[in-house]
Scaffold this motif. Sequence first.
Motif, PDB file in Angstrom:
ATOM      1  N   ASN A   1      32.269 -10.463  21.439  1.00 24.04           N
ATOM      2  CA  ASN A   1      32.467 -11.893  21.229  1.00 24.04           C
ATOM      3  C   ASN A   1      33.914 -12.309  21.468  1.00 24.04           C
ATOM      4  N   THR A   2      34.486 -11.900  22.579  1.00 23.05           N
ATOM      5  CA  THR A   2      35.865 -12.256  22.886  1.00 23.05           C
ATOM      6  C   THR A   2      35.922 -13.214  24.060  1.00 23.05           C
ATOM      7  N   GLU A   3      36.971 -14.007  24.065  1.00 22.28           N
ATOM      8  CA  GLU A   3      37.165 -14.987  25.117  1.00 22.28           C
ATOM      9  C   GLU A   3      38.663 -15.046  25.413  1.00 22.28           C
ATOM     10  N   VAL A   4      39.044 -14.873  26.675  1.00 21.70           N
ATOM     11  CA  VAL A   4      40.443 -14.921  27.076  1.00 21.70           C
ATOM     12  C   VAL A   4      40.644 -16.140  27.967  1.00 21.70           C
ATOM     13  N   LYS A   5      41.592 -16.978  27.582  1.00 21.34           N
ATOM     14  CA  LYS A   5      41.933 -18.157  28.383  1.00 21.34           C
ATOM     15  C   LYS A   5      43.431 -18.162  28.593  1.00 21.34           C
ATOM     16  N   GLY A   6      43.854 -18.632  29.740  1.00 22.76           N
ATOM     17  CA  GLY A   6      45.273 -18.750  29.999  1.00 22.76           C
ATOM     18  C   GLY A   6      45.581 -18.724  31.470  1.00 22.76           C
ATOM     19  N   ASP A   7      46.853 -18.846  31.768  1.00 24.17           N
ATOM     20  CA  ASP A   7      47.317 -18.802  33.141  1.00 24.17           C
ATOM     21  C   ASP A   7      48.752 -18.276  33.141  1.00 24.17           C
ATOM     22  N   LEU A   8      49.279 -18.017  34.255  1.00 21.85           N
ATOM     23  CA  LEU A   8      50.631 -17.536  34.494  1.00 21.85           C
ATOM     24  C   LEU A   8      51.279 -16.741  33.362  1.00 21.85           C
ATOM     25  N   LYS A   9      51.583 -17.369  32.255  1.00 17.97           N
ATOM     26  CA  LYS A   9      52.366 -16.687  31.227  1.00 17.97           C
ATOM     27  C   LYS A   9      51.703 -16.700  29.851  1.00 17.97           C
ATOM     28  N   LYS A  10      51.171 -17.841  29.433  1.00 14.43           N
ATOM     29  CA  LYS A  10      50.616 -17.992  28.089  1.00 14.43           C
ATOM     30  C   LYS A  10      49.103 -17.767  28.096  1.00 14.43           C
ATOM     31  N   PHE A  11      48.625 -16.967  27.141  1.00 11.60           N
ATOM     32  CA  PHE A  11      47.196 -16.668  27.020  1.00 11.60           C
ATOM     33  C   PHE A  11      46.749 -16.841  25.572  1.00 11.60           C
ATOM     34  N   VAL A  12      45.486 -17.197  25.418  1.00 14.14           N
ATOM     35  CA  VAL A  12      44.864 -17.315  24.099  1.00 14.14           C
ATOM     36  C   VAL A  12      43.637 -16.420  24.092  1.00 14.14           C
ATOM     37  N   LEU A  13      43.616 -15.470  23.168  1.00 14.88           N
ATOM     38  CA  LEU A  13      42.476 -14.579  22.984  1.00 14.88           C
ATOM     39  C   LEU A  13      41.749 -15.025  21.725  1.00 14.88           C
ATOM     40  N   THR A  14      40.481 -15.384  21.863  1.00  9.10           N
ATOM     41  CA  THR A  14      39.676 -15.814  20.724  1.00  9.10           C
ATOM     42  C   THR A  14      38.603 -14.762  20.470  1.00  9.10           C
ATOM     43  N   VAL A  15      38.563 -14.271  19.247  1.00  3.35           N
ATOM     44  CA  VAL A  15      37.566 -13.284  18.841  1.00  3.35           C
ATOM     45  C   VAL A  15      36.665 -13.952  17.817  1.00  3.35           C
ATOM     46  N   HIS A  16      35.420 -14.212  18.209  1.00  8.33           N
ATOM     47  CA  HIS A  16      34.457 -14.847  17.308  1.00  8.33           C
ATOM     48  C   HIS A  16      33.857 -13.782  16.400  1.00  8.33           C
ATOM     49  N   LYS A  17      33.672 -14.136  15.136  1.00 12.05           N
ATOM     50  CA  LYS A  17      33.155 -13.176  14.151  1.00 12.05           C
ATOM     51  C   LYS A  17      31.661 -12.912  14.339  1.00 12.05           C
ATOM     52  N   ASN A  18      30.898 -13.956  14.628  1.00  7.78           N
ATOM     53  CA  ASN A  18      29.435 -13.812  14.734  1.00  7.78           C
ATOM     54  C   ASN A  18      28.970 -14.215  16.119  1.00  7.78           C
ATOM     55  N   GLU A  19      27.914 -13.580  16.563  1.00  9.71           N
ATOM     56  CA  GLU A  19      27.272 -13.954  17.816  1.00  9.71           C
ATOM     57  C   GLU A  19      26.371 -15.151  17.584  1.00  9.71           C
ATOM     58  N   LEU A  20      26.033 -15.837  18.665  1.00  4.09           N
ATOM     59  CA  LEU A  20      25.011 -16.866  18.567  1.00  4.09           C
ATOM     60  C   LEU A  20      23.671 -16.184  18.346  1.00  4.09           C
ATOM     61  N   PRO A  21      22.840 -16.758  17.520  1.00  7.25           N
ATOM     62  CA  PRO A  21      21.520 -16.149  17.328  1.00  7.25           C
ATOM     63  C   PRO A  21      20.710 -16.223  18.615  1.00  7.25           C
ATOM     64  N   LYS A  22      19.807 -15.274  18.775  1.00 11.68           N
ATOM     65  CA  LYS A  22      18.962 -15.247  19.973  1.00 11.68           C
ATOM     66  C   LYS A  22      17.992 -16.413  19.996  1.00 11.68           C
ATOM     67  N   LYS A  23      17.494 -16.820  18.836  1.00 11.59           N
ATOM     68  CA  LYS A  23      16.638 -17.995  18.785  1.00 11.59           C
ATOM     69  C   LYS A  23      16.858 -18.713  17.459  1.00 11.59           C
TER      70      LYS A  23
END
Length: 140
Positions: free
Chosen positions: A82-104
């Motif tokens: 559940n990680t997401e990396v956003k950014g460009d050139l120099k600055k980046f934001v790493l977001t680690v979500h605690k829970n997954e989305l439920p399947k249904k």
Amino acid sequence: MQKVFEFIERQRAKSALKKAFYNAGLFISYKNGDKTYRIFPKIHSVKIDDDKTEYVFTLINGMDPKEVMKKEYVFQQVFGRNTEVKGDLKKFVLTVHKNELPKKVKYRYSEIYPSHFASRPSQDKGFFIYFSKIISGPTR
């Protein structure tokens, strides 16, 4: 005492991110005499919420920003899927979500929009909504 626990938790999170940098090879190393030094990207902030942890970091001058995106799998290995990396050139934001989305997720339409069912008896049996992960990227 609460502030001390928050500080320790942030330090542990920074340590985990530094471990991910090391495993991904995201550092610049140089030698001075017999010792080898490693310079890691600068971690500016760690924000820990109930549902996610957000890391803000910048790369050292001379580091290739494409390497961060190429090594996203290392962040997933260290922090989970559940990680997401956003950014460009120099600055980046790493977001680690605690829970997954439920399947249904089951819900009743009549409970969300009761005015639509006011004139007729309730025959709503409910239905499911399925979530899936959308992966976008270059097509071959």
